[in-house]
Motif scaffolding. Structure first.
Motif, PDB file in Angstrom:
ATOM      1  N   SER A  32     -50.437  29.129   3.051  1.00  0.00           N
ATOM      2  CA  SER A  32     -49.140  28.740   2.692  1.00  0.00           C
ATOM      3  C   SER A  32     -48.810  28.007   1.563  1.00  0.00           C
ATOM      4  O   SER A  32     -49.882  27.338   1.067  1.00  0.00           O
ATOM      5  CB  SER A  32     -48.717  27.750   4.059  1.00  0.00           C
ATOM      6  N   PHE A  34     -46.105  25.554  -1.239  1.00  0.00           N
ATOM      7  CA  PHE A  34     -44.793  24.667  -1.050  1.00  0.00           C
ATOM      8  C   PHE A  34     -44.823  24.324  -2.248  1.00  0.00           C
ATOM      9  O   PHE A  34     -45.489  24.124  -3.220  1.00  0.00           O
ATOM     10  CB  PHE A  34     -44.889  23.710  -0.009  1.00  0.00           C
ATOM     11  N   TYR A  36     -43.026  20.497  -3.251  1.00  0.00           N
ATOM     12  CA  TYR A  36     -42.142  19.065  -2.647  1.00  0.00           C
ATOM     13  C   TYR A  36     -41.748  18.505  -4.278  1.00  0.00           C
ATOM     14  O   TYR A  36     -42.395  18.533  -5.157  1.00  0.00           O
ATOM     15  CB  TYR A  36     -43.404  18.367  -2.250  1.00  0.00           C
ATOM     16  N   PRO A  44     -43.169  12.121  -0.927  1.00  0.00           N
ATOM     17  CA  PRO A  44     -42.829  13.550  -1.147  1.00  0.00           C
ATOM     18  C   PRO A  44     -42.224  14.179   0.002  1.00  0.00           C
ATOM     19  O   PRO A  44     -41.828  13.848   1.013  1.00  0.00           O
ATOM     20  CB  PRO A  44     -44.126  14.255  -1.124  1.00  0.00           C
ATOM     21  N   LEU A  46     -40.223  18.111   1.011  1.00  0.00           N
ATOM     22  CA  LEU A  46     -40.266  19.551   0.928  1.00  0.00           C
ATOM     23  C   LEU A  46     -39.194  19.904   0.046  1.00  0.00           C
ATOM     24  O   LEU A  46     -37.788  19.679   0.566  1.00  0.00           O
ATOM     25  CB  LEU A  46     -40.478  20.161   2.319  1.00  0.00           C
ATOM     26  N   SER A  49     -40.427  26.416   0.665  1.00  0.00           N
ATOM     27  CA  SER A  49     -41.533  27.115   1.012  1.00  0.00           C
ATOM     28  C   SER A  49     -41.533  27.960   0.025  1.00  0.00           C
ATOM     29  O   SER A  49     -40.789  28.636  -0.852  1.00  0.00           O
ATOM     30  CB  SER A  49     -41.717  27.570   2.378  1.00  0.00           C
ATOM     31  N   LEU A  87     -44.404  18.819  -6.918  1.00  0.00           N
ATOM     32  CA  LEU A  87     -45.611  18.782  -6.576  1.00  0.00           C
ATOM     33  C   LEU A  87     -46.049  20.162  -6.037  1.00  0.00           C
ATOM     34  O   LEU A  87     -45.051  20.659  -5.166  1.00  0.00           O
ATOM     35  CB  LEU A  87     -46.103  17.689  -5.550  1.00  0.00           C
ATOM     36  N   LEU A  97     -53.147  19.974   3.579  1.00  0.00           N
ATOM     37  CA  LEU A  97     -52.232  20.219   2.383  1.00  0.00           C
ATOM     38  C   LEU A  97     -52.974  19.714   1.398  1.00  0.00           C
ATOM     39  O   LEU A  97     -53.713  18.752   1.073  1.00  0.00           O
ATOM     40  CB  LEU A  97     -50.801  19.293   2.396  1.00  0.00           C
ATOM     41  N   PHE A  99     -52.730  19.138  -2.791  1.00  0.00           N
ATOM     42  CA  PHE A  99     -51.827  18.910  -3.756  1.00  0.00           C
ATOM     43  C   PHE A  99     -52.136  19.107  -5.339  1.00  0.00           C
ATOM     44  O   PHE A  99     -53.168  18.592  -5.481  1.00  0.00           O
ATOM     45  CB  PHE A  99     -51.185  17.308  -3.784  1.00  0.00           C
ATOM     46  N   GLY A 100     -51.160  19.467  -5.782  1.00  0.00           N
ATOM     47  CA  GLY A 100     -51.387  19.578  -7.540  1.00  0.00           C
ATOM     48  C   GLY A 100     -51.248  18.119  -7.904  1.00  0.00           C
ATOM     49  O   GLY A 100     -50.490  17.219  -7.204  1.00  0.00           O
TER      50      GLY A 100
END
Lengths: 109, 113
Positions: A32, A34, A36, A44, A46, A49, A87, A97, A99-100
């Motif tokens: 998955s 996303f 954000y 953060p 959303l 997606s 993000l 999750l 995150f970058g």
């Protein structure tokens, strides 16, 4: 190597500009994806997606290329209110999750 | 509609002190997690829980404990605060279905001096 890498930014653009953010991920098993949005000193939230077929929500378009492990976000007709950090997020095992570090966007008049 | 509630919003600790960050959600979500956010590093997973009574470590668990005695609550304990734990902490919750939206608390800004 970070699991999720993003353009470092910041991106400084005028109102009305089109801006694109890129993201790559290292785990080919990720299921998955996303984007954000995080406003300054806020949590953060959303934005959207991301699906293999690509998806659009108003001025925002997200694309996923599983073969290249690449995710993108395109913002058209930028507004002042779009100024935030974006993000890139992918899932690891069981909804974890990853995150970058985020890309900061500043839209100016 | 409260969503995810975190307390406190700000905290200053002295090195060696302990404290608990509170997190509660009212959405009946099975999955809850704690992240820390440091400049230039994004959010990193500390601990997570897939349901009451079940917890597991994330990427950076050292120095932190969690418990999940109820579906609603997921406190994070700092056992002996260190300056390296100065950060912004976020609690999040979501349904257990893969790919569902995660909802975050407003964050706790912790400074350890």
């Amino acid at each position: 190597r970070k699991e999720v890498e993003q353009d470092p930014g910041p991106f400084n653009v005028p109102e009305g500009a089109t801006v694109a953010f890129n993201c790559t991920y290292s785990n080919s098993a990720s299921q998955s994806f996303f984007w954000y949005r995080q406003d300054c000193r806020k949590e953060p939230k959303l934005l959207m997606s991301v699906y293999s077929s690509g998806n659009e929500d108003g001025r925002f378009t997200a694309q996923l290329n599983r073969a290249s492990q690449y995710i993108s976000l395109l913002i058209r007709d930028s507004k002042l209110s779009d100024s935030a950090t974006y993000l890139c997020v992918v899932t690891g095992g069981y909804n974890k999750l990853i995150f970058g570090a985020g890309t900061r966007l500043a839209v100016h008049p | 509609n409260a969503g995810v509630t975190q307390t406190p919003k700000f905290q200053v600790l002295k090195t060696g002190q302990s404290m608990t960050l509170q997190c509660a959600q009212d959405m009946n979500h099975e999955y809850m997690s704690w992240y820390r956010q440091d400049p230039g590093m994004g959010l990193r997973l500390i601990h997570y829980s897939v349901g009451a009574g079940i917890t597991d470590q994330g990427e950076v668990p050292n120095g932190y404990n969690v418990s999940r005695s109820t579906t609603e609550d997921f406190p994070l304990r700092l056992l002996s605060a260190a300056p390296s734990q100065t950060s912004v902490y976020f609690c999040a919750s979501s349904r257990s279905d893969p790919g569902t939206e995660a909802f975050f608390g407003q964050g706790t800004r912790l400074t350890v001096v």
